[in-house]
Design an enzyme around this catalytic site. Structure first.
Site, short mmCIF file in Angstrom:
data_model
loop_
_atom_site.label_atom_id
_atom_site.label_comp_id
_atom_site.label_asym_id
_atom_site.label_seq_id
_atom_site.Cartn_x
_atom_site.Cartn_y
_atom_site.Cartn_z
N LYS A 129 0.87 -1.18 0.00
CA LYS A 129 0.00 0.00 0.00
C LYS A 129 0.90 1.23 0.00
O LYS A 129 2.05 1.15 0.42
CB LYS A 129 -0.89 0.00 1.25
CG LYS A 129 -2.11 0.88 1.16
CD LYS A 129 -3.25 0.24 0.38
CE LYS A 129 -4.39 1.22 0.17
NZ LYS A 129 -5.56 0.57 -0.42
N ASP A 169 -6.97 4.61 -4.65
CA ASP A 169 -7.66 4.46 -3.36
C ASP A 169 -8.23 5.85 -3.08
O ASP A 169 -8.35 6.67 -4.00
CB ASP A 169 -6.67 4.00 -2.26
CG ASP A 169 -7.38 3.59 -0.96
OD1 ASP A 169 -7.91 2.47 -0.92
OD2 ASP A 169 -7.42 4.38 -0.01
P1 NDP Z 1 -13.01 8.28 -2.31
O1 NDP Z 1 -11.97 9.28 -2.00
O2 NDP Z 1 -13.49 8.14 -3.70
O3 NDP Z 1 -14.29 8.52 -1.37
C1 NDP Z 1 -14.23 8.58 0.01
C2 NDP Z 1 -15.57 9.11 0.49
O4 NDP Z 1 -15.66 8.96 1.90
C3 NDP Z 1 -15.75 10.59 0.19
O5 NDP Z 1 -17.10 10.82 -0.12
C4 NDP Z 1 -15.38 11.23 1.53
O6 NDP Z 1 -15.95 12.51 1.74
C5 NDP Z 1 -16.01 10.23 2.47
N1 NDP Z 1 -15.48 10.36 3.82
C6 NDP Z 1 -14.19 10.38 4.22
N2 NDP Z 1 -14.12 10.49 5.55
C7 NDP Z 1 -15.42 10.54 5.99
C8 NDP Z 1 -16.01 10.62 7.26
N3 NDP Z 1 -15.27 10.69 8.35
N4 NDP Z 1 -17.37 10.63 7.34
C9 NDP Z 1 -18.13 10.55 6.22
N5 NDP Z 1 -17.61 10.46 4.99
C10 NDP Z 1 -16.27 10.46 4.88
O7 NDP Z 1 -12.45 6.87 -1.78
P2 NDP Z 1 -12.89 5.41 -2.21
O8 NDP Z 1 -14.35 5.37 -2.40
O9 NDP Z 1 -11.97 4.94 -3.27
O10 NDP Z 1 -12.48 4.58 -0.90
C11 NDP Z 1 -13.32 4.53 0.24
C12 NDP Z 1 -12.87 3.40 1.15
O11 NDP Z 1 -12.86 2.17 0.43
C13 NDP Z 1 -11.45 3.53 1.73
O12 NDP Z 1 -11.41 2.92 2.98
C14 NDP Z 1 -10.62 2.70 0.75
O13 NDP Z 1 -9.40 2.25 1.33
C15 NDP Z 1 -11.58 1.55 0.50
N6 NDP Z 1 -11.31 0.79 -0.72
C16 NDP Z 1 -11.29 1.41 -1.93
C17 NDP Z 1 -11.06 0.67 -3.08
C18 NDP Z 1 -11.16 1.27 -4.43
O14 NDP Z 1 -11.14 0.50 -5.41
N7 NDP Z 1 -11.30 2.60 -4.58
C19 NDP Z 1 -10.72 -0.76 -3.00
C20 NDP Z 1 -10.87 -1.33 -1.68
C21 NDP Z 1 -11.12 -0.56 -0.59
P3 NDP Z 1 -15.06 13.87 1.60
O15 NDP Z 1 -14.99 14.09 0.13
O16 NDP Z 1 -15.83 14.87 2.35
O17 NDP Z 1 -13.71 13.57 2.23
#
Ligand code: NDP
Length: 447
Positions: A129, A169
């Site tokens: 990672k 990510d």
């Molecule tokens: P993104 O950056 O696309 O989205 C993250 C989202 O979560 C945003 O809407 C963000 O809002 C929100 N967020 C962050 N912190 C908080 C909080 N404290 N409360 C509420 N909302 C919050 O990331 P991904 O969708 O790619 O990833 C999300 C999760 O999934 C992570 O844990 C990642 O490690 C995991 N993951 C992702 C993969 C992928 O293929 N993308 C694969 C496997 C796991 P804001 O914009 O306001 O920060």
């Protein structure tokens, strides 16, 4: 807390002492160790060969300076990380996260989880990672490009199709991956498609990679529901976050007949009883880089910044935002609201206390290692297509994703049965992931 097997106590203590202040990493290690007692009893050869000590120490950790120039001409400095944890099953594989709260402990927790997740898929993938404390939010395209170019100027020495294959990510989507791949190509003078996954469709990417993690989580939920002859039709679903994983989980759940009534970002959440308007959400989040408050305004709904999205009653909850976003209070609210299935779309979004609440209430709970493996599964499919210079259709790739998620689901349950913890997805995922890695480590000798 569940007690650890005596042979694991000293290993865990050593991890906390050798990695001070890295609380998420300690939490991830503890979560795995708590489920490994039956393995230590059945297979003392793993502990005899110090397999766990070796796995908790990354094979390699790279920390580097990332200097770049902002639009005002000021020099900015960020910190870059790549933690190459384990390559016994294949090249290191795992995403890059750009977020201001990234530090060594975040990257280590994610890399450690990734070892077992990747192993659980049955595919030839090691675990790693990376990321940076750079915050892309509010930065211009030019600033993001200059940052990504500087980041790759150091990272390129350490990665490669057969060595280490990063992906996206949080904070690293199509735009960032484009800048990263472009700089890699320029520095190496090689069009090495297999060095990154999540690429754009016109330059070596795979169909379904963008959708994969969210779709995969919903396929996993389908398998969980099927055990009690249920499906998603008419289920009330809540997701958290509104990023890549959340949007595609919501999209697939609605395609399969569920009503996704709420999602969030770090500024608050919105309840949309009619079901989320996915096209509008994608436009606001991916095109306009807007906020949930914009969605609320455009749909004539309230934007709620107090409490939590987990106060919204639902049958199925899919946390897709960030680590430790769902604690004991939120878990109790979900149980009171009648939740019966929780599947982690994000990495470690539920705290250990929350998981205990679900377990005590008889809620089916799937850990991220299993439920969000769709991203890495499809990355592996992208690597296969790159290696054979082929590209598959959306339908074929989606079917490969769906069937692999079903296999992962079944592997969790059959492993849990083998180790006398029936129905325990957490133990099943950890044990199945761990034993495959441990067997390869024994075969390779002490390396
Ligand atoms: P993104 O950056 O696309 O989205 C993250 C989202 O979560 C945003 O809407 C963000 O809002 C929100 N967020 C962050 N912190 C908080 C909080 N404290 N409360 C509420 N909302 C919050 O990331 P991904 O969708 O790619 O990833 C999300 C999760 O999934 C992570 O844990 C990642 O490690 C995991 N993951 C992702 C993969 C992928 O293929 N993308 C694969 C496997 C796991 P804001 O914009 O306001 O920060």
């Amino acid at each position: 807390m569940t007690a650890l097997h005596p042979r694991l106590v000293s290993v865990y203590d050593e991890v906390t002492q050798r990695n001070p202040g890295e609380s998420e990493f300690h939490q991830a290690v503890r979560e795995v160790f708590e489920t490994l007692s039956p393995v230590v009893v059945k297979h003392p050869e793993y502990a005899d060969a110090q397999v766990l000590q070796r796995l908790c120490e990354p094979e390699r950790q790279i920390i580097f300076r990332v200097p770049w120039v902002d639009d005002a001409g000021r020099v900015q400095v960020n910190r870059g990380f790549r933690v190459e944890f384990s390559s016994v099953l294949g090249p290191y594989k795992g995403g890059l996260r750009f977020h201001p709260n990234v530090y060594a402990g975040t990257v280590k927790f994610l890399g450690f989880e990734q070892i077992f997740k990747n192993s659980l898929t049955g595919m030839p993938l090691g675990g790693g990672k990376g990321g940076s404390d750079f915050d892309p939010k509010g930065r211009s395209d030019g600033e993001v490009m200059r940052f990504c170019q500087s980041f790759m100027t150091e990272l390129h020495r350490h990665i490669g199709e057969y060595t280490d294959v990063p992906a996206g990510d949080t904070g690293v989507g199509a735009r960032e991956l484009g800048f990263l791949f472009g700089q890699y190509k320029r520095l190496t003078n090689r069009y090495e498609s297999g060095v990154l996954t999540g690429k754009g469709l016109t330059w070596g990417g795979s169909q379904v990679r963008t959708e994969a993690t969210g779709f995969g989580a919903v396929y996993f939920v389908q398998s969980m529901l099927a055990l009690s002859q249920r499906d998603l039709e008419g289920q009330r679903v809540v997701v958290s976050g509104s990023g890549n994983v959340a949007i595609h989980a919501a999209q697939k759940a609605q395609e399969l007949g569920a009503v996704v009534v709420a999602c969030s970002d770090s500024g608050g959440y919105v309840v949309d009883e009619a079901g989320l308007d996915i096209d509008l959400l994608k436009d606001i989040k991916n095109v306009r880089r807007g906020r949930m408050s914009d969605y609320a305004r455009e749909r004539g709904l309230d934007h709620i910044s107090a409490g939590s999205v987990w106060d919204v009653h639902c049958d199925v909850a899919i946390p897709c935002a960030t680590q430790n976003e769902l604690g004991e209070r939120e878990a109790r609210a979900l149980v009171a609201g009648g939740v019966s299935v929780v599947a982690e779309g994000a990495n470690m979004p539920c705290t250990p206390d929350a998981v205990r609440v679900f377990r005590d209430a008889g809620v089916a709970f799937a850990p991220g290692k299993a439920a969000n493996a769709g991203g890495v599964v499809t990355s592996s499919l992208e690597m296969q297509q790159n290696a054979s210079r082929d590209s598959w259709t959306f339908a074929h790739t989606d079917e490969r994703l769906r069937s692999t998620m079903t296999e992962i689901h079944d592997r969790c349950l059959s492993t849990a049965d083998d180790y006398d913890v029936p129905g325990d997805y957490v133990a099943g995922a950890n044990i199945a992931g761990f034993t495959r890695v441990a067997d390869a480590m024994l075969a390779f000798g002490v390396i």
